[in-house]
Design an enzyme around this catalytic site. Structure first.
Site, short mmCIF file in Angstrom:
data_model
loop_
_atom_site.label_atom_id
_atom_site.label_comp_id
_atom_site.label_asym_id
_atom_site.label_seq_id
_atom_site.Cartn_x
_atom_site.Cartn_y
_atom_site.Cartn_z
N PRO A 152 7.66 2.77 5.88
CA PRO A 152 7.16 4.10 5.54
C PRO A 152 8.16 4.89 4.68
CG PRO A 152 8.17 4.18 7.70
CD PRO A 152 8.40 2.79 7.16
N TRP A 153 7.83 6.14 4.41
CA TRP A 153 8.63 6.94 3.48
C TRP A 153 9.65 7.85 4.18
CZ3 TRP A 153 7.45 11.45 5.57
CH2 TRP A 153 6.14 11.68 6.02
N PRO A 178 8.10 -1.39 0.36
CA PRO A 178 8.41 -0.01 0.77
C PRO A 178 7.22 0.89 0.49
CG PRO A 178 9.39 -0.47 -1.38
CD PRO A 178 8.67 -1.74 -0.96
N SER A 179 7.25 2.09 1.04
CA SER A 179 6.24 3.07 0.65
C SER A 179 6.33 3.28 -0.86
CB SER A 179 6.47 4.40 1.37
OG SER A 179 5.70 5.40 0.74
N GLU A 180 5.20 3.33 -1.50
CA GLU A 180 5.19 3.51 -2.96
C GLU A 180 5.77 4.88 -3.37
OE1 GLU A 180 2.73 3.15 -0.89
OE2 GLU A 180 0.92 4.27 -1.42
N GLU A 252 5.77 -0.97 14.67
CA GLU A 252 6.48 0.25 15.08
C GLU A 252 5.65 1.40 14.54
OE1 GLU A 252 9.41 0.43 16.69
OE2 GLU A 252 10.01 -1.66 16.63
N CYS A 286 9.47 9.61 13.79
CA CYS A 286 8.50 9.13 14.79
C CYS A 286 8.93 9.44 16.21
CB CYS A 286 8.29 7.64 14.61
SG CYS A 286 9.84 6.75 14.49
N GLU A 380 -0.25 13.17 15.95
CA GLU A 380 1.01 13.30 15.23
C GLU A 380 0.85 14.33 14.12
OE1 GLU A 380 2.26 9.55 13.48
OE2 GLU A 380 4.27 9.86 14.27
P1 NAD Z 1 1.54 4.98 6.63
O1 NAD Z 1 1.02 4.23 7.80
O2 NAD Z 1 0.64 5.82 5.83
O3 NAD Z 1 2.19 3.94 5.58
C1 NAD Z 1 3.17 3.02 5.99
C2 NAD Z 1 3.19 1.87 5.01
O4 NAD Z 1 1.94 1.20 5.09
C3 NAD Z 1 3.38 2.28 3.56
O5 NAD Z 1 4.23 1.35 2.93
C4 NAD Z 1 1.97 2.18 2.99
O6 NAD Z 1 1.94 1.92 1.61
C5 NAD Z 1 1.42 1.01 3.79
N1 NAD Z 1 -0.04 0.95 3.85
C6 NAD Z 1 -0.92 1.99 3.77
N2 NAD Z 1 -2.20 1.53 3.83
C7 NAD Z 1 -2.12 0.19 3.98
C8 NAD Z 1 -3.09 -0.85 4.08
N3 NAD Z 1 -4.41 -0.59 4.06
N4 NAD Z 1 -2.67 -2.13 4.21
C9 NAD Z 1 -1.35 -2.41 4.24
N5 NAD Z 1 -0.37 -1.47 4.12
C10 NAD Z 1 -0.76 -0.18 4.00
O7 NAD Z 1 2.81 5.78 7.18
P2 NAD Z 1 3.72 6.82 6.39
O8 NAD Z 1 2.89 8.02 6.15
O9 NAD Z 1 4.38 6.14 5.24
O10 NAD Z 1 4.86 7.11 7.48
C11 NAD Z 1 4.68 7.97 8.53
C12 NAD Z 1 4.26 7.20 9.77
O11 NAD Z 1 5.23 6.21 10.09
C13 NAD Z 1 4.18 8.09 11.00
O12 NAD Z 1 3.03 7.78 11.74
C14 NAD Z 1 5.43 7.72 11.79
O13 NAD Z 1 5.35 7.98 13.16
C15 NAD Z 1 5.55 6.28 11.49
N6 NAD Z 1 6.92 5.79 11.73
C16 NAD Z 1 7.15 5.04 12.85
C17 NAD Z 1 8.43 4.59 13.13
C18 NAD Z 1 8.71 3.76 14.37
O14 NAD Z 1 9.78 3.18 14.46
N7 NAD Z 1 7.81 3.66 15.32
C19 NAD Z 1 9.49 4.90 12.27
C20 NAD Z 1 9.21 5.66 11.14
C21 NAD Z 1 7.92 6.09 10.87
#
Ligand code: NAD
Length: 495
Positions: A152-153, A178-180, A252, A286, A380
């Site tokens: 994520p980002w 990585p997140s784009e 995670e 998170c 969240e």
């Molecule tokens: P997100 O779920 O939107 O995106 C995470 C990743 O998944 C990004 O790289 C995104 O491009 C990718 N993604 C999105 N759609 C997808 C798909 N259809 N198929 C495959 N990959 C896809 O999360 P975010 O907004 O980047 O980050 C915030 C979230 O991350 C929050 O929910 C936070 O709690 C969680 N987080 C959890 C932890 C942990 O250790 N549990 C740590 C950090 C962040």
């Protein structure tokens, strides 16, 4: 970064590669300045990265542990050498304060790499023995193969380190998306890994969108384990994508950490802990404290104390070392946070608005008297927002703490050792802090239960995600006719 360069968003087979897809602008969310433009990875870029990882696997998995250890130790040294550039880039792409990037993100990443450089030499199985009396059984723990990771980002560098480094230490090859929105420090890490002596193809990065590159990675038949950090809904999509090939998954996911204050707590410590624990990384953490559940007798003083301290938090220019809290990661995300707060029926004690700054900022916000069905209590928010509600005794406090689908982290605030013991046993979460909230250490695991996912990052527990266990059973009798053959030819082969 002043001239907004074209960023090669992929690192495949030891070199920078431009993706074959559409262009995406990378902006600094605190200033809206353009940092660069990245060309996104397509399915065929993902395929090239997986192929490169597969062809590098045999050599890397058979490299001596001392060699893998030396490469990772060198990587840690190089990240330390370039710590200022990492911190600067992390700040620019996320909007987080330079103080946080310098004192938390970068040193935490270095420490994690150093930990796994050591742990790479400590991979062992359990004792071998003659359990049947006729064989010696032993255990081999072998690298699982090619690991696909999606991050994520919120902490781009730390998340890349948490995912890639234990896998590399275990002898796996990695393809990481990585997140784009925030690929820069992950790409820098991959470049330095090559400089540190990591063979080409062992660590690949593909910057692309989730639905295109993420889906292609998770559903690729060349991936042996998918590890994902991100939101719960997307984690479940990734799990379904991986299931098509029966690929192992580690998730995670999100959190909604309770922050339970018992009536004997050190109130001042709890107030400081709540503000720091809810505002770290502008609440985009998170494990952040999100639901304060406070004893009735301390409630008013807690609300006043938290609001007073939140108002003292300096929000603004992330590059200024005096700034406490920078911006959120994007305007779109800031608007989501603002919309959730706008819909709540809770009392807005402080904040509840975006300050008048051009970037994606949101003020530290405390919401009191929050209803148990309110979405700000259930879902969240991932912004600098803390809710606070009363509890009426220990049973009620623990019931409320567990009244959530998530189970990533929690804290209990008390001076009573028995209460602390009960809370650490009864709260369903991957981590329970006592009289603190947030600290993490490389030696201990991180991961959740329930809607927060399963599996572990950090610590030697994370190796379980990247190793398979093989039983080797060697005959020690040397006889042609084994005792168990009686089950097939009971009278003996020569009768
Ligand atoms: P997100 O779920 O939107 O995106 C995470 C990743 O998944 C990004 O790289 C995104 O491009 C990718 N993604 C999105 N759609 C997808 C798909 N259809 N198929 C495959 N990959 C896809 O999360 P975010 O907004 O980047 O980050 C915030 C979230 O991350 C929050 O929910 C936070 O709690 C969680 N987080 C959890 C932890 C942990 O250790 N549990 C740590 C950090 C962040």
């Amino acid at each position: 970064m002043a001239n907004a360069p074209d960023v090669a968003g992929c690192w495949i087979d030891g070199r920078a590669v431009f993706g074959g897809g559409a262009e995406l602008a990378l902006d600094n969310p605190a200033t809206t300045d353009r940092l660069g433009t990245v060309r996104l990875a397509t399915e065929s870029d993902v395929d090239a990265a997986v192929k490169s990882a597969r062809s590098s696997f045999l050599d890397w998995s058979r490299a001596m542990p001392s060699h893998r250890s030396a490469v990772l130790a060198e990587l840690a040294r190089l990240v330390k050498r370039d710590a200022d550039e990492f911190a600067q880039e992390e700040m620019l792409q996320t909007g987080k304060s330079i103080r946080l990037a310098t004192e938390f993100d970068v040193p935490g990443s270095i420490d994690n790499i150093e930990f796994f450089a050591g742990a790479a030499r400590n991979l062992e199985g359990r004792a071998s023995a003659e359990y049947s009396g006729e064989h010696t059984s032993s255990i081999r723990r072998e690298a699982v193969g090619v690991v696909g990771s999606i991050t994520p980002w919120n902490y781009p560098l730390q998340m890349a380190v948490w995912k890639a480094i234990p896998a590399l230490a275990a002898g796996c090859c990695v393809v990481l998306k990585p997140s784009e929105l925030t690929p820069l420090t992950t790409l820098r890490l991959a470049r330095l890994a090559t400089e540190a002596g990591l063979p080409d193809g062992v660590f690949n990065v593909i910057t692309g969108t989730g639905p295109e590159a993420g889906a292609a990675l998770a559903g690729h038949p060349g991936i042996d384990v998918m590890t994902f950090t991100g939101s719960t809904p997307v984690g479940r999509i990734v799990m379904a994508q991986a299931a098509v090939n029966g690929t192992r998954v580690q998730l995670e996911l999100g959190g909604k950490a309770p922050f339970v204050v018992f009536d004997d707590a050190d109130l001042e410590a709890a107030i400081h802990g709540a503000v720091a624990g809810s505002l770290i990384n502008a609440g985009q953490d998170c494990t952040a404290a999100t639901r304060a559940i406070v004893a009735e007798s301390l409630y008013d003083a807690f609300v006043d104390g938290v609001a007073e301290l939140m108002l003292r938090v300096v929000v603004g220019d992330p590059s200024d070392p005096a700034t406490d809290m920078g911006s959120l990661v994007s305007h779109a995300h800031r608007d989501r946070v603002a919309a959730m707060v706008a819909r709540t029926s809770a009392r807005v004690v402080c904040g509840g608005r975006a300050p008048e700054l051009p970037g994606a900022f949101y003020s530290p916000t405390l919401l009191a008297e929050v209803g148990e069905d309110d979405e700000v209590y259930r879902n969240e928010i991932f912004g600098p927002v803390l809710t606070v509600s009363k509890h009426y005794g220990d049973d009620d406090a623990l019931r409320r703490a567990n009244d959530t689908a998530f189970g990533l982290a929690a804290s209990a605030w008390t001076r009573d050792v028995y209460r602390a013991g009960r809370a650490s046993r009864e709260i369903a979460a991957g981590c329970v802090w006592i009289n603190d909230h947030i600290p993490i250490i490389s030696e201990m695991p991180h991961g959740g239960v329930g809607a927060s996912g399963f599996g572990k990052d950090m610590s030697s527990y994370s190796f379980e995600e990247y190793l398979t266990i093989k039983h080797v059973m060697a005959d020690i009798t040397g006889v042609a006719e084994k005792s168990w053959h009686r089950t097939v030819f009971a009278k003996g082969s020569d009768s």
